[in-house]
Write an enzyme that holds these catalytic residues in place. Structure first.
Site, short mmCIF file in Angstrom:
data_model
loop_
_atom_site.label_atom_id
_atom_site.label_comp_id
_atom_site.label_asym_id
_atom_site.label_seq_id
_atom_site.Cartn_x
_atom_site.Cartn_y
_atom_site.Cartn_z
N TRP A 1 -13.65 11.89 40.80
CA TRP A 1 -13.62 11.34 42.12
C TRP A 1 -14.63 12.35 43.06
O TRP A 1 -14.69 11.88 44.20
CB TRP A 1 -12.17 11.48 42.70
CG TRP A 1 -11.38 12.60 42.47
CD1 TRP A 1 -10.46 12.77 41.62
CD2 TRP A 1 -11.69 13.93 43.04
NE1 TRP A 1 -9.99 14.10 41.70
CE2 TRP A 1 -10.60 14.69 42.50
CE3 TRP A 1 -12.40 14.41 44.19
CZ2 TRP A 1 -10.32 16.12 42.98
CZ3 TRP A 1 -12.45 15.84 44.57
CH2 TRP A 1 -11.34 16.47 43.96
N ASN A 2 -15.14 13.41 42.49
CA ASN A 2 -15.88 14.34 43.56
C ASN A 2 -17.07 13.76 43.92
O ASN A 2 -17.49 13.87 45.05
CB ASN A 2 -15.64 15.90 43.25
CG ASN A 2 -16.40 15.78 41.54
OD1 ASN A 2 -16.30 15.09 41.05
ND2 ASN A 2 -17.23 17.04 41.58
N LYS B 1 -15.15 3.85 33.11
CA LYS B 1 -13.64 4.18 33.82
C LYS B 1 -13.99 5.05 34.83
O LYS B 1 -13.98 6.28 34.61
CB LYS B 1 -12.43 4.68 32.83
CG LYS B 1 -11.22 4.52 33.28
CD LYS B 1 -10.10 5.41 32.93
CE LYS B 1 -10.36 6.55 33.73
NZ LYS B 1 -9.92 6.73 35.16
N GLY C 1 -14.85 16.24 34.14
CA GLY C 1 -13.38 16.43 34.75
C GLY C 1 -12.79 17.76 34.48
O GLY C 1 -13.62 18.71 34.20
N SER C 2 -11.50 17.82 34.61
CA SER C 2 -10.78 19.17 34.40
C SER C 2 -10.80 19.64 32.93
O SER C 2 -11.01 18.87 31.86
CB SER C 2 -9.32 19.21 34.95
OG SER C 2 -8.54 18.33 33.82
N GLU D 1 -18.23 17.78 30.29
CA GLU D 1 -18.86 18.54 31.41
C GLU D 1 -17.26 18.81 32.42
O GLU D 1 -17.05 17.96 33.11
CB GLU D 1 -19.76 18.01 32.27
CG GLU D 1 -20.68 18.78 32.99
CD GLU D 1 -20.35 18.48 34.66
OE1 GLU D 1 -19.38 19.50 34.95
OE2 GLU D 1 -20.58 17.63 35.23
N CYS E 1 -18.21 20.97 40.43
CA CYS E 1 -18.01 21.96 39.50
C CYS E 1 -19.09 23.12 39.49
O CYS E 1 -18.70 24.03 39.06
CB CYS E 1 -18.11 20.91 38.45
SG CYS E 1 -19.75 20.35 38.07
#
Length: 486
Positions: free
Chosen positions: A159-160, A183, A236-237, A258, A292
């Site tokens: 979402w960033n 997605k 993502g995380s 990533e 990130c």
């Protein structure tokens, strides 16, 4: 619907796009889409059910058969038309993005521009996917190396910077000849859906692009378990990336991850301290620090330290925090309530390990706003020095020698981006060689461009987005031994 995009059209959460048709998700679950500046509910997003996901798998398999057989020149035309559509829809997409994610409208426009640039580069490379002929050791034989699309892909973006990261994955997959199920994040669905619409309207055949939303773990586990999916790309995380690696392992599926970053900045005494500090404030607090590769741990040589802290903190304190739709806003809210809570907890914990020079508090009681926060003299053992803040928190510490700067910079499990400021060629070479990261920017705050690979080491993931390496991750290499004398 009372909330509008700032134009004539109200905000509407998108539907799923499967096999060439838009449709509502049929799962029992759904989620509200919230404006982080006001905490108002924009709309409700429907989710994909297992049946919807099975339909997407069937569609993406059919789409792959069509798209892989489509000449590269024709694929290129579709992508370039999609880029043209994307540029034409810049303002509409940017407004959706600011409503959903919170970033200032000027930054949202830049995000759409960057997304278009990235897909355009992939489109231009679509006709440059080359194999090669090798000399065979025996007469009457040819050795050939061919590049072919790896297969249907699952593309998952956060979402960033949702438009950039979804577009970059989409561009690489489609340029290589792969079909995909995309997605996007459920928090920012409409901006990505509008971007996808640009490529659908450009002529992508049915099934080549599919769009689904849902509970992330349920969607990923269902889709990755299918033999249809041959490649996964995720941004993502670290925790989610580790889980996806486990899901992909039984099928030995290709995976690009990533993940997080905790980017070090090393500023030497010979740098133009005032100019560098102001430049870094812009880079650090862009998107409220939710990047990130955002510069986060600032290591400044002792001769320049005091001046850097003063200049950096003064510039940070002058940033205008507010609704991203308001003219003149420099920094919008954090993207959701989870991030605001996490930043407040991190700031509270770091007060014992450093000195707050500016900021440190929530802004107002409505919306997820937080002050740009600068800590000086931060202990290397502070939790914030180990764990990625992913928010508007800058951590500054002095160093004496280049070796000490390297030790401090490499003292995390992350290794994504890094930034070095010095005019010394010797120091530049040392930093480039010894920093354990995927990207090094020298006297610059840019570590990712369309033409070059972007990826990390250790907990920052593996594989690459963008550049030749990013395109190659969607390609399978096939060796052919053709014997003409048999």
């Amino acid at each position: 619907m009372s909330v509008t995009t700032g134009g004539d059209m109200p905000y509407r959460a998108p539907r799923l796009f499967i096999g060439g048709a838009w449709r509502a998700g049929s799962a029992e679950t759904r989620n509200p889409v919230i404006n982080p500046a006001t905490e108002a509910v924009l709309d409700e997003l429907t989710h994909a059910s297992p049946r919807d996901l099975d339909d997407a798998l069937a569609a993406v398999a059919r789409g792959f058969k069509v798209w892989r057989a489509t000449p590269a020149a024709a694929r290129q035309r579709v992508l370039l038309q999609g880029v043209q559509n994307l540029r034409a829809q810049r303002e509409a997409i940017a407004r959706l993005l600011t409503l959903e994610q919170g970033k200032p409208l000027a930054q949202a426009r830049m995000e759409v521009d960057t997304a278009a640039d990235m897909v355009q580069w992939y489109a231009e490379q679509a006709r440059r996917v080359y194999g090669r002929i090798l000399p065979a050791p025996q007469p009457g034989a040819d050795y050939e190396v061919r590049k072919e699309p790896v297969g249907p892909c699952l593309l998952m973006s956060p979402w960033n910077v949702p438009v950039i990261l979804a577009a970059r994955k989409l561009g690489g997959a489609l340029a290589a000849g792969c079909s995909c199920i995309l997605k996007p994040p459920e928090e920012t669905p409409a901006s990505v859906a509008k971007m996808v619409e640009c490529f659908i309207e450009a002529g992508a055949p049915d099934g080549v692009i599919n769009l689904v939303f849902g509970v992330p773990q349920r969607v990923s586990s269902h889709l990755i378990a299918s033999d249809v999916i041959r490649k996964i790309s995720f941004t993502g995380s670290v925790a989610v990336g580790q889980g996806l690696a486990g899901l992909a392992a039984p099928g030995l599926k290709r995976l690009t991850l990533e993940l997080g970053g905790h980017s070090p900045v090393i500023v030497f005494d010979d740098a133009d301290v005032d100019a560098v500090a102001r430049q870094l404030v812009v880079a650090k607090f862009r998107n409220a620090g939710q990047l990130c590769h955002a510069p986060t741990r600032f290591f400044v040589q002792k001769g320049a330290y005091a001046r850097f802290v003063d200049t950096f903190a003064a510039a940070a304190s002058q940033l205008r925090v507010g609704d991203g739709m308001a003219e003149g806003t420099d920094m919008g809210p954090l993207a959701n309530g989870r991030r605001l809570s996490a930043i407040r907890e991190l700031v509270a914990a770091t007060r014992a390990d450093g000195t707050v020079v500016t900021g440190g508090e929530r802004v107002g009681d409505t919306g997820y706003f937080h002050q740009p926060t600068v800590f000086a003299d931060v202990s290397p053992d502070a939790k914030a020095m180990r764990d990625e803040p992913f928010g508007p928190v800058a951590l500054i510490r002095a160093f004496d020698t280049p070796a000490q700067a390297i030790e401090l910079a490499n003292a995390t499990r992350y290794g994504l981006g890094s930034y070095v400021f010095t005019d010394s060629a010797r120091l530049q070479r040392q930093m480039i060689t010894e920093l354990e990261v995927g990207s090094v920017a020298i006297n610059s705050t840019v570590v990712t461009v369309a033409e070059a690979p972007f990826g990390g080491v250790r907990d920052s993931g593996y594989g690459y987005e963008s550049g030749e390496e990013g395109l190659d991750s969607y390609l399978h290499t096939k060796f052919v031994n053709r014997n003409h004398s048999a």
